[in-house]
Write a protein that holds these residues in place. Structure first.
Motif, mmCIF file in Angstrom:
data_model
loop_
_atom_site.group_PDB
_atom_site.id
_atom_site.type_symbol
_atom_site.label_atom_id
_atom_site.label_comp_id
_atom_site.label_asym_id
_atom_site.label_seq_id
_atom_site.Cartn_x
_atom_site.Cartn_y
_atom_site.Cartn_z
ATOM 1 N N LEU A 41 0.849 -1.188 0.000
ATOM 2 C CA LEU A 41 0.000 0.000 0.000
ATOM 3 C C LEU A 41 0.887 1.242 0.000
ATOM 4 N N HIS A 42 0.580 2.177 -0.873
ATOM 5 C CA HIS A 42 1.362 3.401 -1.003
ATOM 6 C C HIS A 42 0.437 4.584 -0.718
ATOM 7 N N VAL A 43 0.978 5.620 -0.092
ATOM 8 C CA VAL A 43 0.136 6.769 0.262
ATOM 9 C C VAL A 43 -0.479 7.412 -0.984
ATOM 10 N N ASP A 44 0.263 7.472 -2.059
ATOM 11 C CA ASP A 44 -0.212 8.186 -3.252
ATOM 12 C C ASP A 44 -1.230 7.409 -4.090
ATOM 13 N N ASP A 45 -1.293 6.094 -3.949
ATOM 14 C CA ASP A 45 -2.199 5.308 -4.796
ATOM 15 C C ASP A 45 -3.653 5.631 -4.481
ATOM 16 N N PRO A 46 -4.456 5.969 -5.507
ATOM 17 C CA PRO A 46 -5.858 6.295 -5.245
ATOM 18 C C PRO A 46 -6.594 5.093 -4.653
ATOM 19 N N PRO A 47 -7.651 5.368 -3.874
ATOM 20 C CA PRO A 47 -8.401 4.267 -3.281
ATOM 21 C C PRO A 47 -8.967 3.352 -4.355
ATOM 22 N N SER A 48 -8.961 2.049 -4.096
ATOM 23 C CA SER A 48 -9.521 1.084 -5.033
ATOM 24 C C SER A 48 -10.008 -0.112 -4.236
ATOM 25 N N LEU A 49 -10.504 -1.123 -4.959
ATOM 26 C CA LEU A 49 -10.965 -2.332 -4.272
ATOM 27 C C LEU A 49 -9.816 -3.033 -3.546
ATOM 28 N N LEU A 50 -8.583 -2.741 -3.989
ATOM 29 C CA LEU A 50 -7.422 -3.404 -3.380
ATOM 30 C C LEU A 50 -6.977 -2.741 -2.077
ATOM 31 N N THR A 51 -7.452 -1.490 -1.845
ATOM 32 C CA THR A 51 -6.955 -0.732 -0.688
ATOM 33 C C THR A 51 -7.133 -1.518 0.610
ATOM 34 N N ARG A 66 6.424 0.269 7.705
ATOM 35 C CA ARG A 66 7.435 1.297 7.926
ATOM 36 C C ARG A 66 8.029 1.778 6.605
ATOM 37 N N ALA A 67 8.154 0.868 5.638
ATOM 38 C CA ALA A 67 8.702 1.266 4.330
ATOM 39 C C ALA A 67 7.757 2.266 3.660
ATOM 40 N N THR A 68 6.454 2.028 3.777
ATOM 41 C CA THR A 68 5.469 2.943 3.194
ATOM 42 C C THR A 68 5.560 4.324 3.855
ATOM 43 N N LEU A 69 5.688 4.300 5.175
ATOM 44 C CA LEU A 69 5.763 5.560 5.929
ATOM 45 C C LEU A 69 7.060 6.312 5.608
ATOM 46 N N GLU A 70 8.128 5.546 5.496
ATOM 47 C CA GLU A 70 9.440 6.137 5.203
ATOM 48 C C GLU A 70 9.441 6.796 3.818
ATOM 49 N N GLN A 71 8.764 6.147 2.887
ATOM 50 C CA GLN A 71 8.632 6.685 1.535
ATOM 51 C C GLN A 71 7.887 8.031 1.577
ATOM 52 N N ALA A 72 6.835 8.069 2.401
ATOM 53 C CA ALA A 72 6.052 9.303 2.537
ATOM 54 C C ALA A 72 6.902 10.405 3.177
ATOM 55 N N ARG A 73 7.767 10.025 4.128
ATOM 56 C CA ARG A 73 8.632 11.018 4.757
ATOM 57 C C ARG A 73 9.619 11.595 3.728
ATOM 58 N N ARG A 74 10.181 10.697 2.908
ATOM 59 C CA ARG A 74 11.136 11.176 1.899
ATOM 60 C C ARG A 74 10.461 12.106 0.901
ATOM 61 N N ALA A 75 9.162 11.873 0.652
ATOM 62 C CA ALA A 75 8.427 12.732 -0.276
ATOM 63 C C ALA A 75 7.957 14.030 0.412
ATOM 64 N N GLY A 76 8.320 14.196 1.684
ATOM 65 C CA GLY A 76 7.964 15.421 2.404
ATOM 66 C C GLY A 76 6.507 15.461 2.829
ATOM 67 N N GLU A 77 5.856 14.272 2.881
ATOM 68 C CA GLU A 77 4.422 14.247 3.209
ATOM 69 C C GLU A 77 4.166 14.112 4.707
ATOM 70 N N VAL A 78 5.206 13.810 5.467
ATOM 71 C CA VAL A 78 5.005 13.632 6.914
ATOM 72 C C VAL A 78 6.313 13.835 7.663
ATOM 73 N N ALA A 79 6.214 14.424 8.860
ATOM 74 C CA ALA A 79 7.353 14.502 9.767
ATOM 75 C C ALA A 79 6.991 13.684 11.000
ATOM 76 N N TYR A 80 7.790 12.659 11.298
ATOM 77 C CA TYR A 80 7.490 11.816 12.464
ATOM 78 C C TYR A 80 8.765 11.307 13.091
ATOM 79 N N ARG A 81 8.606 10.758 14.289
ATOM 80 C CA ARG A 81 9.726 10.141 14.993
ATOM 81 C C ARG A 81 9.288 8.739 15.393
ATOM 82 N N ALA A 82 10.130 7.745 15.131
ATOM 83 C CA ALA A 82 9.804 6.374 15.541
ATOM 84 C C ALA A 82 9.999 6.264 17.045
#
Ligand SMILES: [Zn+2]
Length: 241
Positions: A41-51, A66-82
């Motif tokens: 599951l990727h943050v950017d993928d539009p909702p579908s039956l697979l979501t 975590r890989a999905t979240l990390e990808q979102a962080r690299r894209a500047g979509e989220v700031a978080y701390r594990a």
């Protein structure tokens, strides 16, 4: 004669399958990520039956989540701390993060299980911000929430099961402020005051949209305990009310 025909059909099938393998490789390899049931599951993928299927998969695969979240962080979509998997009181968190900001900022940073964090980012991206742009022509800038983690049972009852909040798998959101200064509150604006009540339409639309990204969505239509907020949970109980 019939057997000969059958054998020709089978041979042709094997031949075509071989060609497909040779030219295309494994059939899913070139399928776009959003239609590929094996891609995470990727943050950017539009909702579908697979979501929903993919959401359940990351709920059971901390590394993929975590890989999905990390990808979102690299894209500047989220700031978080594990924050890892601490025990707090009688409650145990698993691979939790503390969300500081996303495309919006919050009244307080909040703890979130990884699947909750991913669901929130997807909700913002595919439901909250598009609704704000459509109805107000301005993005949401600030979200007021009532918290995500609380080591308690549901409705604080001794005999009830553990709340999704006990594992930081739910966030209670109460109000929004948009870039144009508009404020929208679940408590004040859920009920429709006229046919052209944009604030009410906005809340109903994002409530419905939330059901695509969270498994449990409870709002004022559910009961009096939710008159002033939406409860957005990923703990697996499928409810949208
Ligand atoms: Zn709640």
């Amino acid at each position: 004669m019939r057997y000969l025909l059958l054998m020709i059909v089978v041979a042709a099938g094997v031949f075509l399958a071989g060609l497909w393998q040779h030219w295309e490789g494994w059939p899913w390899r070139d399928v776009p990520r959003r239609y590929n049931p094996f891609a995470p599951l990727h943050v950017d993928d539009p909702p579908s039956l697979l979501t929903r299927i993919k959401r359940e998969r990351i709920a059971h695969d901390p590394k993929a989540c975590r890989a999905t979240l990390e990808q979102a962080r690299r894209a500047g979509e989220v700031a978080y701390r594990a924050v890892g998997s601490p025990s707090i009181g009688q409650c145990q968190l698993h691979h939790a993060v503390r969300i500081r900001s996303t495309s919006v900022d919050f009244n307080h940073s909040f703890l979130a299980s990884c699947p909750l964090a991913v669901a929130w980012l997807r909700f913002e991206r595919h439901q909250l911000q598009p609704a704000a742009r459509d109805l107000f022509d301005a993005p949401v800038r600030h979200v007021i929430h009532y918290g995500s983690f609380a080591c308690r049972n549901i409705y604080h009852r001794k005999d009830a099961r553990r709340s999704a909040h006990a594992t930081a798998e739910a966030l209670d959101i109460a109000a929004f402020r948009l870039a144009d200064g508009t404020s929208v509150s679940v408590q004040k604006n859920w009920a429709k005051h006229s046919d052209d009540d944009r604030r009410s339409r906005f809340l109903h639309r994002i409530h419905e949209g939330a059901c695509q990204e969270f498994s449990t969505v409870l709002g004022p239509g559910y009961n009096a305990a939710h008159a002033n907020h939406f409860h957005l949970g990923v703990d697996g109980f499928s409810v949208c009310r």
